[in-house]
Design a protein around this motif. Structure first.
Motif, short mmCIF file in Angstrom:
data_model
loop_
_atom_site.label_atom_id
_atom_site.label_comp_id
_atom_site.label_asym_id
_atom_site.label_seq_id
_atom_site.Cartn_x
_atom_site.Cartn_y
_atom_site.Cartn_z
N GLN A 177 10.95 -8.00 -7.79
CA GLN A 177 11.53 -8.70 -6.29
C GLN A 177 10.90 -8.07 -5.51
N GLU A 178 9.52 -7.33 -5.26
CA GLU A 178 9.28 -6.82 -4.33
C GLU A 178 8.15 -8.09 -3.51
N HIS A 179 8.62 -8.06 -1.88
CA HIS A 179 8.28 -8.80 -0.56
C HIS A 179 6.62 -8.36 -1.01
N PRO A 180 5.77 -9.59 0.04
CA PRO A 180 5.04 -9.85 -1.11
C PRO A 180 3.98 -8.46 0.55
N GLY A 181 4.78 -8.15 1.73
CA GLY A 181 4.44 -7.55 2.28
C GLY A 181 4.84 -5.89 2.30
N GLY A 182 5.29 -5.68 0.93
CA GLY A 182 5.82 -4.62 0.29
C GLY A 182 4.66 -3.70 -1.19
N ARG A 183 4.17 -5.15 -1.86
CA ARG A 183 3.71 -5.36 -3.25
C ARG A 183 2.52 -5.19 -2.73
N SER A 184 2.12 -5.70 -1.93
CA SER A 184 0.16 -6.39 -1.42
C SER A 184 -0.54 -5.21 -1.64
N ALA A 185 -0.13 -3.98 -0.70
CA ALA A 185 -1.38 -2.74 -0.88
C ALA A 185 -0.90 -2.08 -2.22
N TRP A 186 0.09 -2.54 -2.99
CA TRP A 186 -0.11 -1.45 -4.13
C TRP A 186 -1.36 -2.51 -4.29
N TYR A 187 -1.23 -3.35 -4.67
CA TYR A 187 -1.82 -4.31 -6.21
C TYR A 187 -4.10 -4.03 -5.18
N GLN A 188 -3.96 -4.27 -3.83
CA GLN A 188 -5.17 -4.02 -3.52
C GLN A 188 -6.17 -3.22 -3.76
N ARG A 189 -4.97 -1.31 -3.49
CA ARG A 189 -5.26 -0.44 -4.13
C ARG A 189 -5.81 -0.34 -5.01
N ALA A 190 -4.69 -0.64 -6.20
CA ALA A 190 -4.93 -0.75 -8.00
C ALA A 190 -6.37 -1.29 -7.37
N LYS A 191 -6.78 -2.62 -7.42
CA LYS A 191 -8.01 -3.17 -7.37
C LYS A 191 -8.95 -2.62 -7.01
N ARG A 192 -8.79 -1.75 -5.85
CA ARG A 192 -10.62 -1.48 -5.74
C ARG A 192 -10.39 -0.01 -5.76
N TYR A 193 -9.42 1.23 -6.24
CA TYR A 193 -9.89 1.75 -6.64
C TYR A 193 -9.07 2.35 -7.77
N GLY A 194 -8.36 1.26 -8.84
CA GLY A 194 -7.83 2.04 -10.25
C GLY A 194 -6.68 2.52 -10.50
N ILE A 195 -5.83 2.76 -8.99
CA ILE A 195 -4.43 2.99 -10.04
C ILE A 195 -3.59 1.84 -10.70
N ALA A 196 -2.24 2.21 -11.26
CA ALA A 196 -1.60 1.16 -11.81
C ALA A 196 -0.50 0.96 -11.53
N VAL A 197 -0.41 -0.36 -10.91
CA VAL A 197 0.99 -1.01 -10.61
C VAL A 197 1.64 -1.74 -12.12
N LYS A 198 3.06 -1.13 -11.79
CA LYS A 198 4.27 -1.34 -12.91
C LYS A 198 5.17 -2.15 -12.20
N GLU A 199 5.68 -3.11 -12.64
CA GLU A 199 6.59 -3.87 -12.24
C GLU A 199 7.94 -3.69 -13.21
N PHE A 200 9.57 -3.75 -13.45
CA PHE A 200 10.44 -3.68 -13.73
C PHE A 200 11.83 -4.48 -13.12
N ALA A 201 11.74 -5.31 -14.46
CA ALA A 201 12.29 -6.50 -14.03
C ALA A 201 14.17 -5.91 -13.17
N LEU A 202 14.46 -6.47 -12.51
CA LEU A 202 16.40 -6.54 -12.21
C LEU A 202 17.05 -7.85 -12.75
N PRO A 203 18.06 -6.90 -13.21
CA PRO A 203 18.97 -7.99 -13.43
C PRO A 203 19.53 -9.35 -13.13
N ASN A 204 19.97 -10.65 -12.89
CA ASN A 204 19.79 -11.25 -12.21
C ASN A 204 21.46 -12.28 -12.60
N PRO A 205 22.63 -11.76 -12.66
CA PRO A 205 23.01 -10.92 -10.85
C PRO A 205 22.74 -9.29 -11.87
N PRO A 206 22.71 -8.13 -11.18
CA PRO A 206 23.11 -6.72 -11.71
C PRO A 206 24.72 -7.12 -11.54
#
Length: 442
Positions: free
Chosen positions: A160-189
């Motif tokens: 549930q991350e905002h594009p402003g918080g997640r996109s920089a990591w995905y761009q770095r993954a595409k450019r430099y090969g790091i891995a981005v992993k997401e876990f699911a938040l419960p709806n509702p917790p």
């Protein structure tokens, strides 16, 4: 077309003689206390449920009485204290009234310590731990682009991350090969512990960074960031918090939270000017970042957060406005503001809980939400519903159509000046509009 007399009349309604004398007069008295700050002082002590008190608070905002604005989650509307402070500084600086040589009306060069001191005291940090940015997105990018990571290193975030918080990591993954992993938040917790357990179960030996929101933009749900930071530290993992929604909505103490980095957007719940941002770097952590915008001090890590603040010429007047927003909250009371937001949250939940087919995607206050309610509706598509609510009824809401996982929903963002009467009116109209939409679907 509006006639001149009508236009002047409309301005008179906004520029109350008591609260907002001519801005030029304010600018002519640089040492005097702002009229709007005096008005805040005259409010006295309020209670979260005191509608008369909060009606007087609303007089400090420019929002017309016939408008019900429920979208602080995207953009807060600045009050008179902020506007007065910005305008006075703008006229002072552009007329070169300073008596100190080199005192330019900008930031982006040098320490800007006066602002950093005010912000740091407000969020429980030290001035040298504060970098000035233009929003949380810039702060998140500063960290994501600045850390030394290797191919295969993992960054863990929620779904549930905002594009402003997640996109920089995905761009770095595409450019430099790091891995981005997401876990699911419960709806509702059901509890903060449920969130923490899901995150911990997703950590692997390759996890180097945990990057999560304090309050998510998707649902307005709160994460237990203090517990997350402690968990990360115990495993030698860097913790980064996207606090875009938290500053101004919650009393904050960075040293108590214990995270390594925290990015904030004061233009939402602090009602600060658009284009202001804060990045907290725990002592010793600013030096670990490469500058995402390299100024003349990029290679001087001993400057700490000052080095990250030096991004080139930027508008100092909006920083003065941000400092005024801090003063407004401190005078009104951070705990009182949070109490008002929780009161409105509970009120709205109680009203909606009786509606057939409506349930809540985020949890209740105080541990799982504060000023935001995400209500799921017994519909899949809302069509032009939000447009009609605004253009016909002057009610500004944020909605989402349903998908394979969730039905259509409304995110209510509850600024302090909204009244229970506003919410009653909103729900009355909402019920009518949704009934029409339900008939269309069937």
């Amino acid at each position: 077309m509006m006639e001149r007399r009508q236009f002047i009349g409309s301005l008179a309604g906004l520029l109350s003689p008591e609260l907002l004398p001519a801005l030029e007069a304010i600018a002519a008295n640089p040492g005097a206390e702002l009229p709007a700050i005096k008005a805040v002082t005259r409010l006295g002590t309020g209670r979260p449920e005191d509608e008369k008190f909060w009606s007087r608070v609303r007089d400090l905002f420019y929002v017309p009485r016939d408008v019900i604005y429920l979208n602080n989650g995207s953009l807060g509307l600045s009050h008179r204290v902020v506007v007065e402070a910005m305008y006075r500084h703008l006229l002072e600086s552009e007329s070169v009234r300073t008596t100190k040589y080199g005192d330019y009306p900008w930031w982006g060069y040098g320490p800007a310590l006066e602002i950093r001191k005010k912000v740091s005291a407000f969020i429980g940090a030290d001035p040298e731990e504060i970098a000035l940015t233009r929003n949380a997105t810039e702060g998140m990018n500063t960290v994501a682009a600045g850390l030394d990571l290797n191919p295969g290193d993992e960054v863990l975030m929620s779904d549930q991350e905002h594009p402003g918080g997640r996109s920089a990591w995905y761009q770095r993954a595409k450019r430099y090969g790091i891995a981005v992993k997401e876990f699911a938040l419960p709806n509702p917790p059901r509890t903060p512990g449920e969130i923490l357990n899901r995150l911990e179960a997703s950590i692997t030996p390759r996890t180097r960074v945990i990057s999560v929101s304090h309050i998510t933009t998707v649902t307005g749900g709160m994460l237990p960031v203090k517990d997350i930071a402690a968990l990360a530290r115990s495993k030698n993992i860097i913790s980064l918090v996207d606090g875009a929604h938290a500053i101004g909505q919650l009393p904050l103490d960075m040293h108590d939270i214990g995270c390594d980095y925290y990015a904030a957007s004061p233009h939402k719940w602090l009602y600060a000017p658009k284009g202001t941002g804060v990045l907290y770097c725990r002592k010793g952590m600013a030096e670990k970042l490469w500058c995402h915008t390299a100024g003349g001090t990029w290679d001087r890590p001993e400057l700490g957060c000052e080095r990250l603040t030096n991004i080139g010429t930027s508008n100092y007047s909006i920083l003065v406005g941000m400092a005024a927003a801090v003063e407004f909250q401190e005078k009104l009371g951070k705990e009182l503001i949070a109490g008002r937001e929780r009161y409105l949250n509970h009120y709205l939940r109680k009203m909606l809980s009786d509606w057939e087919g409506v349930w809540f995607i985020n949890g209740p206050p105080p541990e799982l939400s504060t000023a935001m309610v995400k209500a799921a509706l017994p519909l899949k598509k809302l069509g032009d519903f939000p447009i009609r609510m605004w253009e016909k009824h002057r009610i500004w809401l944020v909605t989402a159509d349903g998908d394979e996982k969730l039905p259509a929903s409304i995110r209510f963002s509850l600024p302090i000046y909204i009244s229970t009467r506003d919410l009653d009116r909103t729900l009355e109209i909402l019920k009518e509009e949704l009934s029409k939409r339900k008939h269309q679907e069937t």
